[in-house]
Design an enzyme around this catalytic site. Structure first.
Site, PDB file in Angstrom:
ATOM      1  N   GLU A 131       1.389  -0.954   0.092  1.00 25.16           N
ATOM      2  CA  GLU A 131      -0.003  -0.403   0.073  1.00 25.16           C
ATOM      3  C   GLU A 131       1.006   1.954   0.025  1.00 25.16           C
ATOM      4  O   GLU A 131       0.639   2.142  -0.826  1.00 25.16           O
ATOM      5  CB  GLU A 131      -0.801   0.146   1.388  1.00 25.16           C
ATOM      6  CG  GLU A 131      -1.864   1.154   1.033  1.00 25.16           C
ATOM      7  CD  GLU A 131      -3.561   1.159   0.515  1.00 25.16           C
ATOM      8  OE1 GLU A 131      -4.006   0.221   0.382  1.00 25.16           O
ATOM      9  OE2 GLU A 131      -3.163   1.148  -0.721  1.00 25.16           O
ATOM     10  N   ALA A 176       1.542   7.197  -0.085  1.00 24.84           N
ATOM     11  CA  ALA A 176       1.661   7.007   0.970  1.00 24.84           C
ATOM     12  C   ALA A 176       0.447   6.092   1.778  1.00 24.84           C
ATOM     13  O   ALA A 176       0.025   4.818   0.695  1.00 24.84           O
ATOM     14  CB  ALA A 176       1.569   7.902   2.118  1.00 24.84           C
ATOM     15  N   LYS A 227       6.121   4.390  -9.290  1.00 25.43           N
ATOM     16  CA  LYS A 227       4.524   4.252  -9.146  1.00 25.43           C
ATOM     17  C   LYS A 227       3.603   4.133 -10.287  1.00 25.43           C
ATOM     18  O   LYS A 227       2.723   3.537  -9.794  1.00 25.43           O
ATOM     19  CB  LYS A 227       4.316   5.885  -7.901  1.00 25.43           C
ATOM     20  CG  LYS A 227       4.711   6.296  -6.591  1.00 25.43           C
ATOM     21  CD  LYS A 227       4.701   7.300  -5.949  1.00 25.43           C
ATOM     22  CE  LYS A 227       4.871   7.403  -5.190  1.00 25.43           C
ATOM     23  NZ  LYS A 227       5.168   9.247  -4.832  1.00 25.43           N
TER      24      LYS A 227
END
Lengths: 336, 336
Positions: free
Chosen positions: B148, B153, B223
């Site tokens: 996660e 974040a 990401k």
């Protein structure tokens, strides 16, 4: 490949939309999840069509859309005159899917769980009045009881709260959870009074013929109750404060606008306290969503502010939540 | 009550923030999830402190904060000079928690999985280069591999994509995934040139001393790669197109502003195609977030547009994701 037997309760707009997703994305579910769904029964208010080998959904949709009720379908299929409790008991299924508006459905949800069946539901009153019993029974039996579509249609706020942010303590939430009232309030901003705005909404199919559930804040209240149960502890709809938008006047809407604000039906969910009421919100606030959208602003100890926004109504949008839960329940049931 | 043994790799800012959450919310985890965590080892670059009975986190934090390294802690604890592979092999743990920046961590992630340990990680390169191997190994062994905190974040976009909207086919995503570049671009809007804006960010601790990972778009690229793996199919960082913000000029920022637009480092994720680059976005667009926030706008076939917005950086915000995954991994491991 695993085959999962579904028993579908409700074949109105949402039920048919879910059936259409199951049909049109059959290959997607097979390839992505190695799942194949077999709908063994479909119930509407006219009766239950039951075929252990699996019902042809294409035909079921045709019958319902041409004749208005499943009981007209007598050439290939047996139609049974079951109560939901009887249907739950008689029909062998892995998952019971409730897309009805039956206010007393918690009884047959409990019966289904006791019978070892998982539940997927878009029906709000069972949870808004019996959350504790239902979730308790499901947990005791290690069965899925999934309800993504009860709040914000398929926008995955339930997944977010049940399966995400597990280390955070939620401090509070503010949410706009009913699209119909947002539409009516937006029309009022453009100068229509409440009665006319409501008629416009009804003409466009956004409000129902009996609009009281939306307009009196009951629908948003059910949803806010469910959010409280997830974020804090179980309560019921009777414990919360609800005021609808029926008394909002054109003058109030205009005066809010003059102050750079707008009125929305806002649900405030705090520990032990849920209030649903029309509230003035600043125009730049995230709560000023467009009418088809819902939003929730969640405050937590670690993350600060977390926002989820997306469809709050609509047929395929609601079917998204129902079928996502069907997939999740199927994956959780009995190994691979 | 179940006790879960954790092996913590990395005791920098994020590792210590996670330790602080584990400490300060001990009662919360015990009451809400019936979980008790025992940290059996902590490794930093100076060595590994290992105590099967459980390390006192309060003391560990004190040593690290006063002496800068765990190897100074020699009065009560043995400090071992393990490589991460050795530490993974030697230390008996249920879950390996990687909060390092070790680019080669996929090797010891694989070793841990082969040794029957679950993984929780905030470390991006392992997934951005070896998603398929890591997830494949975890699935084969039915072990949790949770990440996660690698994207946004603790804002639960990974949970949303992995466990929600299971019936939807994702069509594309646009996201702002790096808070540092948003801060620098915002400073440039106020008239600072890139170099000065970067220095401001560094002075405030928003940008690192070596800012290249953020400024060149590598962090956002990692990401975006991970999001593509989840939404579509596994790829690696080498397959995507990344352009950072180092060449954005004050003139470009000013001209964008004159047209009612602003520049953000936007990740566009489509099937087989990921592009991270500075892009002009209209001022009212959801992509114009404030610097501490990240946002993802997800388009799907059933839901239409779904937006999740929240903290994209910060210590307790990242610890939120790490510890949420520790809870989730613990709940999924070996029964109740």
């Amino acid at each position: 490949m695993r085959e999962v037997k579904l028993s579908l309760f409700g074949f109105g707009n949402v039920g048919r939309a879910a059936a259409r997703v199951l049909l049109s994305k059959e290959a997607f579910f097979r390839e992505k999840y190695l799942l194949k769904f077999r709908v063994v029964s479909i119930s509407d208010t006219s009766g239950t069509v039951w075929l252990p080998e699996g019902i042809d959904l294409r035909e079921a949709l045709m019958v319902k859309e041409n004749f208005g009720k499943l009981s007209s379908w007598t050439n290939d299929y047996e139609v049974y005159n079951f109560t939901p409790e009887e249907a739950v008991r008689e029909v062998d299924a892995d998952i019971v899917v409730d897309v009805t508006n039956d206010k007393n459905a918690y009884k047959w949800h409990l019966a289904a769980l006791r019978d070892g069946k998982g539940i997927v539901t878009s029906n709000k009153p069972p949870l808004a009045f019996h959350y504790s019993d239902l979730i308790g029974e499901a947990e005791k039996r290690d069965l899925p009881y999934l309800f993504e579509a009860t709040v914000m249609a398929g926008t995955p706020i339930i997944t977010l709260l049940r399966e995400g942010i597990l280390a955070d303590s939620i401090e509070g939430m503010e949410a706009v959870l009913n699209a119909t009232t947002t539409f009516i309030l937006s029309q009022m901003e453009m100068g229509q009074d409440f009665e006319r705005a409501l008629k416009t909404a009804q003409r466009l199919g956004i409000a129902e013929r009996d609009p009281s559930g939306d307009v009196l804040g009951i629908d948003a209240g059910y949803k806010a109750t469910i959010l409280h149960c997830l974020a804090f502890h179980p309560i019921t709809f009777d414990d919360i404060t609800v005021k609808g938008i029926a008394e909002v006047t054109l003058g109030e809407v205009r005066r809010a606008r003059e102050r750079g604000r707008t009125i929305r039906l806002v649900a405030t969910v705090e520990k032990g306290k849920v209030v649903v009421e029309p509230r003035e919100v600043p125009l730049g606030s995230p709560l000023t969503v467009e009418s088809h959208e819902n939003i929730a602003v969640i405050r937590t100890d670690l993350l600060g502010e977390l926002v989820i926004r997306g469809a709050g109504a609509g047929l395929k949008e609601t079917a998204s939540g129902v079928v996502s839960d069907i997939v999740k329940a199927s994956l959780s049931l009995g190994g691979a």
